[in-house]
Design a protein around this motif. Sequence first.
Motif, PDB file in Angstrom:
ATOM      1  N   ALA A  52       0.841  -1.215   0.000  1.00  0.00           N
ATOM      2  CA  ALA A  52       0.000   0.000   0.000  1.00  0.00           C
ATOM      3  C   ALA A  52       0.870   1.257   0.000  1.00  0.00           C
ATOM      4  O   ALA A  52       0.569   2.227  -0.711  1.00  0.00           O
ATOM      5  N   ALA A  53       1.958   1.238   0.781  1.00  0.00           N
ATOM      6  CA  ALA A  53       2.866   2.391   0.801  1.00  0.00           C
ATOM      7  C   ALA A  53       3.519   2.585  -0.565  1.00  0.00           C
ATOM      8  O   ALA A  53       3.646   3.727  -1.047  1.00  0.00           O
TER       9      ALA A  53
ATOM     10  N   ARG B 202       2.276   1.701  -3.507  1.00  0.00           N
ATOM     11  CA  ARG B 202       1.255   2.232  -4.430  1.00  0.00           C
ATOM     12  C   ARG B 202       0.991   3.711  -4.161  1.00  0.00           C
ATOM     13  O   ARG B 202       0.791   4.498  -5.086  1.00  0.00           O
ATOM     14  N   THR B 203       0.990   4.099  -2.885  1.00  0.00           N
ATOM     15  CA  THR B 203       0.748   5.500  -2.532  1.00  0.00           C
ATOM     16  C   THR B 203       1.890   6.384  -3.028  1.00  0.00           C
ATOM     17  O   THR B 203       1.657   7.469  -3.582  1.00  0.00           O
TER      18      THR B 203
ATOM     19  N   ARG C 281       1.846   7.540  -6.651  1.00  0.00           N
ATOM     20  CA  ARG C 281       0.846   8.526  -7.067  1.00  0.00           C
ATOM     21  C   ARG C 281       1.393   9.945  -7.102  1.00  0.00           C
ATOM     22  O   ARG C 281       0.802  10.814  -7.729  1.00  0.00           O
ATOM     23  N   TYR C 282       2.504  10.188  -6.413  1.00  0.00           N
ATOM     24  CA  TYR C 282       3.040  11.545  -6.296  1.00  0.00           C
ATOM     25  C   TYR C 282       4.392  11.653  -6.988  1.00  0.00           C
ATOM     26  O   TYR C 282       5.160  10.698  -7.034  1.00  0.00           O
TER      27      TYR C 282
END
Length: 197
Positions: free
Chosen positions: A150-151, A153-154, A157-158
């Motif tokens: 999850a980290a 994938r997050t 995004r940036y």
Amino acid sequence: MLLLAALNPDATGVTSDDGFAIGQFTLSGSAQLTLAGVEFGVIGAGFYVVVRGLIIGPSWFRLLSISLGPAVVTGAIVVHTDGVDFQLLKPVWLAMGLFIALPAAYVALLHVLGERALERWRPPNAVVGIGFAPWVLLFPLTLVLAAGFAAFRTLRRYDAGRAFLASPWPAWTLRAGLAVLFVAALVDLRNDLVDLS
């Protein structure tokens, strides 16, 4: 393991630390060994998928590092100075060597066959789902891996996160951590061998 049983006839019938009757073929022991092999095989394949992107170097070094590293760490987990397996079975170096050789052979074979399969085949979602089933047994570790995914994938995004992931530092930090784990496992194995000899 049959070699160890043959070299230690006085241990025949003794229950090992893992619940197997040493030197005897039983239906329940064979079923337990098969299920454990499947479970650890799938878990090992999952770990392989996680660390696959960290493997570097020429093909011979990739094969050596991906098979020797997990074998030594697994050996350090399995080999212990108390209990039946390493107190009763002699020679100790052979027992330890076999407990290291089995995962080394498995991971080497997994690497060779896995890389060939990934070049030609994309597994269907049902197969991937079946592959994740044994991870339910390792729920805390599964949570850690899920949090890491999850980290990841997050971060993607940036722009700053993508730049961080594109830099070599995250991968080299993970490689250094695996190297430290390998050395610690090697030292632990050496200490166990000294204590058991």
